[in-house]
Design a protein around this motif. Structure first.
Motif, PDB file in Angstrom:
ATOM      1  N   GLU A  17      33.144  39.263  42.508  1.00  0.00           N
ATOM      2  CA  GLU A  17      33.022  38.430  41.313  1.00  0.00           C
ATOM      3  C   GLU A  17      32.828  39.256  40.035  1.00  0.00           C
ATOM      4  OE1 GLU A  17      33.104  34.961  39.215  1.00  0.00           O
ATOM      5  OE2 GLU A  17      33.410  35.124  41.372  1.00  0.00           O
ATOM      6  N   VAL A  18      32.148  40.398  40.138  1.00  0.00           N
ATOM      7  CA  VAL A  18      31.781  41.136  38.919  1.00  0.00           C
ATOM      8  C   VAL A  18      32.552  42.426  38.686  1.00  0.00           C
ATOM      9  CG1 VAL A  18      29.451  40.174  38.920  1.00  0.00           C
ATOM     10  CG2 VAL A  18      29.847  42.416  39.975  1.00  0.00           C
ATOM     11  N   VAL A  19      33.189  42.988  39.703  1.00  0.00           N
ATOM     12  CA  VAL A  19      33.881  44.265  39.517  1.00  0.00           C
ATOM     13  C   VAL A  19      35.018  44.099  38.505  1.00  0.00           C
ATOM     14  CG1 VAL A  19      35.533  43.979  41.418  1.00  0.00           C
ATOM     15  CG2 VAL A  19      34.790  46.284  40.750  1.00  0.00           C
ATOM     16  N   ALA A  20      35.339  45.171  37.816  1.00  0.00           N
ATOM     17  CA  ALA A  20      36.385  45.147  36.785  1.00  0.00           C
ATOM     18  C   ALA A  20      37.687  44.572  37.343  1.00  0.00           C
ATOM     19  CB  ALA A  20      36.624  46.560  36.263  1.00  0.00           C
ATOM     20  N   GLY A  21      38.383  43.817  36.512  1.00  0.00           N
ATOM     21  CA  GLY A  21      39.657  43.230  36.898  1.00  0.00           C
ATOM     22  C   GLY A  21      40.762  44.264  36.951  1.00  0.00           C
ATOM     23  N   PRO A  22      41.946  43.881  37.438  1.00  0.00           N
ATOM     24  CA  PRO A  22      43.040  44.832  37.628  1.00  0.00           C
ATOM     25  C   PRO A  22      43.545  45.471  36.332  1.00  0.00           C
ATOM     26  CG  PRO A  22      43.722  42.607  38.247  1.00  0.00           C
ATOM     27  CD  PRO A  22      42.279  42.548  37.921  1.00  0.00           C
ATOM     28  N   GLU A  23      43.374  44.807  35.209  1.00  0.00           N
ATOM     29  CA  GLU A  23      43.847  45.360  33.933  1.00  0.00           C
ATOM     30  C   GLU A  23      42.731  46.055  33.156  1.00  0.00           C
ATOM     31  OE1 GLU A  23      47.089  45.348  33.309  1.00  0.00           O
ATOM     32  OE2 GLU A  23      47.322  44.268  35.205  1.00  0.00           O
ATOM     33  N   GLU A  24      41.503  46.019  33.692  1.00  0.00           N
ATOM     34  CA  GLU A  24      40.358  46.613  33.007  1.00  0.00           C
ATOM     35  C   GLU A  24      40.134  48.046  33.485  1.00  0.00           C
ATOM     36  OE1 GLU A  24      37.465  42.842  32.250  1.00  0.00           O
ATOM     37  OE2 GLU A  24      37.615  43.531  34.325  1.00  0.00           O
ATOM     38  N   ARG A  25      39.332  48.781  32.720  1.00  0.00           N
ATOM     39  CA  ARG A  25      38.976  50.142  33.099  1.00  0.00           C
ATOM     40  C   ARG A  25      38.090  50.080  34.347  1.00  0.00           C
ATOM     41  NH1 ARG A  25      38.566  55.354  31.156  1.00  0.00           N
ATOM     42  NH2 ARG A  25      36.579  56.416  31.547  1.00  0.00           N
ATOM     43  N   SER A  26      38.409  50.905  35.321  1.00  0.00           N
ATOM     44  CA  SER A  26      37.625  50.937  36.555  1.00  0.00           C
ATOM     45  C   SER A  26      36.201  51.400  36.257  1.00  0.00           C
ATOM     46  CB  SER A  26      38.290  51.869  37.568  1.00  0.00           C
ATOM     47  OG  SER A  26      38.377  53.178  37.050  1.00  0.00           O
ATOM     48  N   GLU A  27      35.287  51.067  37.171  1.00  0.00           N
ATOM     49  CA  GLU A  27      33.883  51.360  36.911  1.00  0.00           C
ATOM     50  C   GLU A  27      33.203  51.954  38.131  1.00  0.00           C
ATOM     51  OE1 GLU A  27      31.812  47.687  35.989  1.00  0.00           O
ATOM     52  OE2 GLU A  27      33.261  46.598  37.185  1.00  0.00           O
ATOM     53  N   SER A  28      32.096  52.625  37.869  1.00  0.00           N
ATOM     54  CA  SER A  28      31.351  53.306  38.930  1.00  0.00           C
ATOM     55  C   SER A  28      30.568  52.314  39.779  1.00  0.00           C
ATOM     56  CB  SER A  28      30.375  54.312  38.315  1.00  0.00           C
ATOM     57  OG  SER A  28      29.329  53.608  37.646  1.00  0.00           O
ATOM     58  N   VAL A  29      30.093  52.803  40.908  1.00  0.00           N
ATOM     59  CA  VAL A  29      29.255  52.003  41.796  1.00  0.00           C
ATOM     60  C   VAL A  29      28.012  51.527  41.054  1.00  0.00           C
ATOM     61  CG1 VAL A  29      27.853  52.061  43.906  1.00  0.00           C
ATOM     62  CG2 VAL A  29      30.085  53.189  43.863  1.00  0.00           C
ATOM     63  N   VAL A  30      27.401  52.418  40.267  1.00  0.00           N
ATOM     64  CA  VAL A  30      26.182  52.063  39.535  1.00  0.00           C
ATOM     65  C   VAL A  30      26.463  50.958  38.516  1.00  0.00           C
ATOM     66  CG1 VAL A  30      24.403  52.929  37.961  1.00  0.00           C
ATOM     67  CG2 VAL A  30      25.111  54.303  39.929  1.00  0.00           C
ATOM     68  N   SER A  31      27.607  51.015  37.864  1.00  0.00           N
ATOM     69  CA  SER A  31      27.975  49.970  36.916  1.00  0.00           C
ATOM     70  C   SER A  31      28.112  48.623  37.629  1.00  0.00           C
ATOM     71  CB  SER A  31      29.287  50.336  36.222  1.00  0.00           C
ATOM     72  OG  SER A  31      29.733  49.277  35.410  1.00  0.00           O
ATOM     73  N   VAL A  32      28.760  48.613  38.791  1.00  0.00           N
ATOM     74  CA  VAL A  32      28.912  47.379  39.560  1.00  0.00           C
ATOM     75  C   VAL A  32      27.535  46.891  40.019  1.00  0.00           C
ATOM     76  CG1 VAL A  32      29.921  46.335  41.637  1.00  0.00           C
ATOM     77  CG2 VAL A  32      31.265  47.959  40.265  1.00  0.00           C
TER      78      VAL A  32
ATOM     79  N   GLY B 135      42.099  45.472  50.857  1.00  0.00           N
ATOM     80  CA  GLY B 135      43.225  45.532  49.928  1.00  0.00           C
ATOM     81  C   GLY B 135      43.018  44.786  48.629  1.00  0.00           C
ATOM     82  N   VAL B 136      41.783  44.391  48.306  1.00  0.00           N
ATOM     83  CA  VAL B 136      41.560  43.631  47.074  1.00  0.00           C
ATOM     84  C   VAL B 136      40.860  44.446  45.990  1.00  0.00           C
ATOM     85  CG1 VAL B 136      41.601  41.402  48.251  1.00  0.00           C
ATOM     86  CG2 VAL B 136      39.413  42.573  47.923  1.00  0.00           C
ATOM     87  N   VAL B 137      40.396  45.642  46.334  1.00  0.00           N
ATOM     88  CA  VAL B 137      39.802  46.567  45.364  1.00  0.00           C
ATOM     89  C   VAL B 137      40.506  47.903  45.527  1.00  0.00           C
ATOM     90  CG1 VAL B 137      37.703  47.913  44.875  1.00  0.00           C
ATOM     91  CG2 VAL B 137      37.540  45.457  45.189  1.00  0.00           C
ATOM     92  N   GLU B 138      40.712  48.588  44.410  1.00  0.00           N
ATOM     93  CA  GLU B 138      41.312  49.918  44.477  1.00  0.00           C
ATOM     94  C   GLU B 138      40.352  50.948  43.902  1.00  0.00           C
ATOM     95  OE1 GLU B 138      44.940  49.937  42.230  1.00  0.00           O
ATOM     96  OE2 GLU B 138      43.936  49.522  40.348  1.00  0.00           O
ATOM     97  N   VAL B 139      40.526  52.183  44.328  1.00  0.00           N
ATOM     98  CA  VAL B 139      39.717  53.296  43.841  1.00  0.00           C
ATOM     99  C   VAL B 139      40.540  54.066  42.832  1.00  0.00           C
ATOM    100  CG1 VAL B 139      38.512  55.411  44.469  1.00  0.00           C
ATOM    101  CG2 VAL B 139      38.547  53.494  46.054  1.00  0.00           C
ATOM    102  N   VAL B 140      39.908  54.399  41.708  1.00  0.00           N
ATOM    103  CA  VAL B 140      40.523  55.263  40.704  1.00  0.00           C
ATOM    104  C   VAL B 140      39.631  56.489  40.616  1.00  0.00           C
ATOM    105  CG1 VAL B 140      41.205  55.494  38.295  1.00  0.00           C
ATOM    106  CG2 VAL B 140      41.433  53.278  39.437  1.00  0.00           C
ATOM    107  N   TYR B 141      40.196  57.655  40.880  1.00  0.00           N
ATOM    108  CA  TYR B 141      39.389  58.877  40.881  1.00  0.00           C
ATOM    109  C   TYR B 141      39.353  59.469  39.483  1.00  0.00           C
ATOM    110  CZ  TYR B 141      39.329  58.438  45.884  1.00  0.00           C
ATOM    111  OH  TYR B 141      39.120  57.963  47.150  1.00  0.00           O
ATOM    112  N   ARG B 142      38.157  59.508  38.947  1.00  0.00           N
ATOM    113  CA  ARG B 142      37.890  60.181  37.680  1.00  0.00           C
ATOM    114  C   ARG B 142      36.846  61.243  38.004  1.00  0.00           C
ATOM    115  NH1 ARG B 142      37.657  54.674  34.835  1.00  0.00           N
ATOM    116  NH2 ARG B 142      35.496  55.174  34.450  1.00  0.00           N
ATOM    117  N   THR B 143      35.850  61.447  37.180  1.00  0.00           N
ATOM    118  CA  THR B 143      34.788  62.391  37.507  1.00  0.00           C
ATOM    119  C   THR B 143      34.099  61.966  38.792  1.00  0.00           C
ATOM    120  OG1 THR B 143      34.454  62.804  35.160  1.00  0.00           O
ATOM    121  CG2 THR B 143      32.703  63.506  36.639  1.00  0.00           C
ATOM    122  N   VAL B 144      33.905  60.669  38.959  1.00  0.00           N
ATOM    123  CA  VAL B 144      33.394  60.081  40.201  1.00  0.00           C
ATOM    124  C   VAL B 144      34.374  58.991  40.600  1.00  0.00           C
ATOM    125  CG1 VAL B 144      30.978  60.550  39.660  1.00  0.00           C
ATOM    126  CG2 VAL B 144      31.977  58.376  38.978  1.00  0.00           C
TER     127      VAL B 144
END
Length: 163
Positions: free
Chosen positions: A94-109, A137-146
């Motif tokens: 319900e709260v994790v960033a949407g597909p068009e939004e900037r991905s976020e860290s575990v702590v942010s979620v 298959g409903v969440v994806e990982v984007v690798y940045r610093t974390v």
């Protein structure tokens, strides 16, 4: 093959949680290691489970029919349309960033779950929820610093049922 009540309940766990992994079942079943889970699966449930192309544990259609439990996911080749998840995973979805939004860290979620649901889960529980949703298959990982996360599908494209 006749199943004991314990075997039937554990098979129902596989149906509900699929795709899942040894560690998830180890915690749920109170076993000491992933090897113990593997041994149990082979010794007691070998006719009712398989490992998919990514080595995750999945139930056979016969397992779902035998247990009367709805599978953890329903969908087609385009992906899932229904997922059945524990309450924390539903909250994370319900709260994790949407597909068009900037991905976020575990702590942010984690912070968003705390704010939206007046809940206080552990950071590791949120991390596991995100990884479970990734396997579905409903969440994806984007690798940045974390590693960061966002939905891989539109929130309105998935029906989430809490089990």
């Amino acid at each position: 093959m006749t199943l004991s009540p314990e075997e039937r309940e554990r098979l129902a766990d596989i149906v509900r949680l699929q795709p899942t992994k040894n560690n998830e079942l180890q915690e749920r079943w109170g076993l000491d290691s992933g090897s113990e889970v593997h041994g149990y699966l082979e010794d007691h449930l070998s006719d009712y489970y398989y490992r998919n192309d990514d080595s995750y544990i999945c139930a056979t259609p016969e397992a779902a029919e035998l247990t009367g439990v709805e599978p953890g996911m329903e969908g087609d080749e385009d992906g899932p349309q229904v997922i059945r998840v524990p309450a924390l995973e539903a909250q994370v979805f319900e709260v994790v960033a949407g597909p068009e939004e900037r991905s976020e860290s575990v702590v942010s979620v984690l912070q968003k779950v705390r704010e939206a649901f007046d809940a206080d889960p552990e950071v590791d529980a949120v991390r596991e929820a995100l990884q479970s949703l990734r396997r579905k298959g409903v969440v994806e990982v984007v690798y940045r610093t974390v590693p960061t996360f966002r939905l891989a599908v539109g929130r309105d494209d998935i029906d989430v049922e809490v089990v």
